[in-house]
Design a protein around this motif. Structure first.
Motif, mmCIF file in Angstrom:
data_model
loop_
_atom_site.group_PDB
_atom_site.id
_atom_site.type_symbol
_atom_site.label_atom_id
_atom_site.label_comp_id
_atom_site.label_asym_id
_atom_site.label_seq_id
_atom_site.Cartn_x
_atom_site.Cartn_y
_atom_site.Cartn_z
ATOM 1 N N ALA A 117 0.817 -1.214 0.000
ATOM 2 C CA ALA A 117 0.000 0.000 0.000
ATOM 3 C C ALA A 117 0.850 1.262 0.000
ATOM 4 C CB ALA A 117 -0.933 -0.006 1.215
ATOM 5 N N GLU A 118 2.006 1.212 0.675
ATOM 6 C CA GLU A 118 2.823 2.421 0.786
ATOM 7 C C GLU A 118 3.427 2.866 -0.539
ATOM 8 O OE1 GLU A 118 5.411 -0.979 2.541
ATOM 9 O OE2 GLU A 118 3.298 -0.397 2.452
ATOM 10 N N SER A 119 3.422 1.995 -1.543
ATOM 11 C CA SER A 119 3.961 2.392 -2.853
ATOM 12 C C SER A 119 3.033 3.367 -3.573
ATOM 13 C CB SER A 119 4.188 1.160 -3.730
ATOM 14 O OG SER A 119 2.940 0.577 -4.086
ATOM 15 N N LYS A 120 1.732 3.397 -3.161
ATOM 16 C CA LYS A 120 0.759 4.362 -3.672
ATOM 17 C C LYS A 120 0.688 4.385 -5.204
ATOM 18 C CE LYS A 120 1.414 7.278 0.385
ATOM 19 N NZ LYS A 120 1.852 8.611 0.908
ATOM 20 N N GLY A 121 0.710 3.206 -5.807
ATOM 21 C CA GLY A 121 0.541 3.106 -7.255
ATOM 22 C C GLY A 121 1.743 3.526 -8.069
ATOM 23 N N ARG A 122 2.915 3.602 -7.440
ATOM 24 C CA ARG A 122 4.101 3.968 -8.220
ATOM 25 C C ARG A 122 5.187 2.919 -8.009
ATOM 26 N NH1 ARG A 122 4.556 8.056 -4.003
ATOM 27 N NH2 ARG A 122 6.313 7.554 -2.642
ATOM 28 N N ASP A 123 6.063 2.847 -8.993
ATOM 29 C CA ASP A 123 7.217 1.973 -8.874
ATOM 30 C C ASP A 123 8.383 2.603 -9.616
ATOM 31 O OD1 ASP A 123 6.893 1.512 -11.584
ATOM 32 O OD2 ASP A 123 6.295 -0.577 -11.389
ATOM 33 N N TYR A 124 9.515 1.897 -9.622
ATOM 34 C CA TYR A 124 10.718 2.369 -10.296
ATOM 35 C C TYR A 124 11.113 1.353 -11.347
ATOM 36 C CZ TYR A 124 11.159 5.654 -6.422
ATOM 37 O OH TYR A 124 10.919 6.649 -5.512
ATOM 38 N N ARG A 125 11.506 1.844 -12.513
ATOM 39 C CA ARG A 125 12.057 0.979 -13.553
ATOM 40 C C ARG A 125 13.516 1.390 -13.762
ATOM 41 N NH1 ARG A 125 11.108 -1.788 -18.542
ATOM 42 N NH2 ARG A 125 9.642 -3.008 -17.287
ATOM 43 N N ALA A 126 14.402 0.431 -13.624
ATOM 44 C CA ALA A 126 15.831 0.659 -13.866
ATOM 45 C C ALA A 126 16.280 -0.236 -15.002
ATOM 46 C CB ALA A 126 16.647 0.353 -12.609
ATOM 47 N N ILE A 127 17.070 0.305 -15.912
ATOM 48 C CA ILE A 127 17.655 -0.485 -16.987
ATOM 49 C C ILE A 127 19.101 -0.792 -16.604
ATOM 50 C CG2 ILE A 127 18.281 -0.593 -19.420
ATOM 51 C CD1 ILE A 127 15.287 -0.544 -18.998
ATOM 52 N N VAL A 128 19.386 -2.078 -16.493
ATOM 53 C CA VAL A 128 20.726 -2.531 -16.123
ATOM 54 C C VAL A 128 21.404 -3.103 -17.356
ATOM 55 C CG1 VAL A 128 22.074 -4.071 -14.651
ATOM 56 C CG2 VAL A 128 19.980 -3.018 -13.764
ATOM 57 N N VAL A 129 22.583 -2.588 -17.668
ATOM 58 C CA VAL A 129 23.365 -3.059 -18.819
ATOM 59 C C VAL A 129 24.777 -3.347 -18.327
ATOM 60 C CG1 VAL A 129 24.261 -2.509 -21.105
ATOM 61 C CG2 VAL A 129 22.010 -1.640 -20.411
ATOM 62 N N GLY A 130 25.171 -4.621 -18.389
ATOM 63 C CA GLY A 130 26.527 -4.980 -17.973
ATOM 64 C C GLY A 130 26.843 -4.604 -16.539
ATOM 65 N N GLN A 131 25.937 -4.947 -15.614
ATOM 66 C CA GLN A 131 26.146 -4.701 -14.180
ATOM 67 C C GLN A 131 26.220 -3.214 -13.836
ATOM 68 O OE1 GLN A 131 26.064 -7.443 -12.068
ATOM 69 N NE2 GLN A 131 25.576 -8.455 -14.004
ATOM 70 N N ARG A 132 25.481 -2.394 -14.600
ATOM 71 C CA ARG A 132 25.446 -0.954 -14.329
ATOM 72 C C ARG A 132 24.060 -0.411 -14.672
ATOM 73 N NH1 ARG A 132 26.876 3.908 -17.168
ATOM 74 N NH2 ARG A 132 27.190 2.702 -19.084
ATOM 75 N N VAL A 133 23.495 0.406 -13.793
ATOM 76 C CA VAL A 133 22.221 1.066 -14.082
ATOM 77 C C VAL A 133 22.506 2.243 -15.007
ATOM 78 C CG1 VAL A 133 20.290 2.378 -13.140
ATOM 79 C CG2 VAL A 133 21.139 0.376 -11.909
ATOM 80 N N VAL A 134 21.984 2.177 -16.227
ATOM 81 C CA VAL A 134 22.266 3.230 -17.204
ATOM 82 C C VAL A 134 21.141 4.257 -17.296
ATOM 83 C CG1 VAL A 134 23.755 1.716 -18.575
ATOM 84 C CG2 VAL A 134 21.315 1.894 -19.149
ATOM 85 N N ALA A 135 19.929 3.892 -16.841
ATOM 86 C CA ALA A 135 18.803 4.831 -16.876
ATOM 87 C C ALA A 135 17.747 4.355 -15.889
ATOM 88 C CB ALA A 135 18.205 4.916 -18.285
ATOM 89 N N ALA A 136 16.962 5.305 -15.381
ATOM 90 C CA ALA A 136 15.912 4.958 -14.425
ATOM 91 C C ALA A 136 14.791 5.970 -14.505
ATOM 92 C CB ALA A 136 16.475 4.912 -13.005
ATOM 93 N N MET A 137 13.602 5.524 -14.126
ATOM 94 C CA MET A 137 12.464 6.429 -14.039
ATOM 95 C C MET A 137 11.505 5.936 -12.964
ATOM 96 S SD MET A 137 10.222 5.493 -17.451
ATOM 97 C CE MET A 137 9.790 3.783 -17.879
ATOM 98 N N ARG A 138 10.718 6.882 -12.448
ATOM 99 C CA ARG A 138 9.626 6.524 -11.539
ATOM 100 C C ARG A 138 8.338 6.543 -12.339
ATOM 101 N NH1 ARG A 138 9.641 10.585 -7.988
ATOM 102 N NH2 ARG A 138 7.825 11.610 -8.899
#
Length: 323
Positions: free
Chosen positions: A181-202
């Motif tokens: 419930a505490e997420s309140k309808g939101r999450d995070y998407r992270a793109i991992v390429v070669g053991q590194r987060v290259v981009a993210a968004m909520r």
């Protein structure tokens, strides 16, 4: 280098972006529908044909296997691997991430946090399953699904039972998950390429919708992920054995909870939201991946050749009688 992208449609945003990124760096790129391949299984000579011709030579295969063709797509990826062609995301790793229950089992074994998840198989087990995850509302998921498809919310125990019975009657494998419930309808998407987060968004779900996927009308906002979330995403991808993946995470009271790992993440939403050239990052990693594979293979060939020489040296010398 010669890259082969496995995709049902060359005009899809993600596919075309990968092609453009590769060609801009001087690579040759072919796009082929996995369903157009003929797999030939024979002793010591695994091979494949694209239509009636042998598959084009490739230094690397980049799979973009849609959920609707998972089984045959994985067979094609596996065949390339057997033929000695490097594959960016192996069939084993893709299969792990596609099976939601298996993925959760593997993640928790490595102490990576996920929403409490229960697998129920009979109507008599529903009440107990709900008790394990903290009751209703509960999230009901198909074990195979993507882009929010096959993910539902049931507000009451009666709704959970009704939904499960309907899906079981259709032969579907189902998992139940606690509603955060505490997420309140939101999450995070992270793109991992070669053991590194290259981009993210909520991602924020639209009014009246609990799924935040952009395909479901969610709104994406660029974010700089907290170190804990970056580490959770990287660790999850490492457990799956993937080189490239999208990781969906919820914001729990105690930190990130891994929701899902996508082995063929869509690039349109994340590139437009973050402003990051994710396709370019994937191609750059692909180049390094091929080079590492080539060096390992060269080293292995050198070791095998040395072993053959050593065996020849150790062979006994026989002299003729009276020599």
């Amino acid at each position: 280098m010669r890259f082969l992208v496995l995709s049902r449609n060359a005009t899809l945003y993600s596919t075309s972006r990968l092609v453009l990124a590769a060609r801009s760096r001087g690579h040759e790129v072919t796009v082929a529908d996995p369903l157009d391949f003929h797999i030939v299984v024979s002793r010591r000579r695994p091979s494949m044909f694209l239509g009636d011709r042998p598959v084009p030579r490739a230094d690397l295969v980049i799979p973009r296997i849609g959920a609707s063709i998972t089984n045959y797509g994985l067979a094609v990826v596996r065949q390339f691997d057997m033929m000695g062609v490097p594959v960016l995301n192996t069939a084993v790793a893709i299969a792990r991430s596609r099976d939601k229950l298996r993925a959760m089992q593997l993640l928790t074994r490595k102490d990576i946090d996920v929403p409490r998840t229960v697998c129920a198989k009979t109507p008599d087990s529903v009440d107990l399953a709900l008790k394990f995850i903290g009751g209703a509302p509960a999230i009901v998921k198909l074990q195979q699904g993507a882009q929010g498809i096959g993910t539902m919310i049931a507000e009451t125990p009666q709704a959970v039972t009704s939904l499960l019975e309907t899906l079981w009657a259709m032969g579907q494998d189902i998992i139940l998950q606690e509603y955060i419930a505490e997420s309140k309808g939101r999450d995070y998407r992270a793109i991992v390429v070669g053991q590194r987060v290259v981009a993210a968004m909520r991602r924020q779900a639209k009014q009246g919708e609990f799924r935040s996927n952009l395909h479901r009308g969610g709104l994406g906002v660029r974010v700089n992920l907290d170190r804990r979330y970056c580490q959770a995403a990287i660790s999850a991808v490492r457990v799956m054995g993937l080189e490239v993946a999208g990781v969906d995470m919820l914001e729990g009271r105690d930190g990130p909870k891994i929701l899902e790992i996508n082995s063929s993440p869509g690039l349109e939403g994340i590139e437009r939201t973050s402003g990051v050239d994710v396709a370019g990052a994937i191609i750059l990693h692909a180049e390094r991946f091929v080079m590492r594979k080539s060096k390992r293979n060269a080293k292995k060939d050198l070791v095998l050749e040395q072993e053959r020489r050593n065996r020849r040296i150790r062979q006994p010398v026989h002299f003729a009688n009276g020599g």
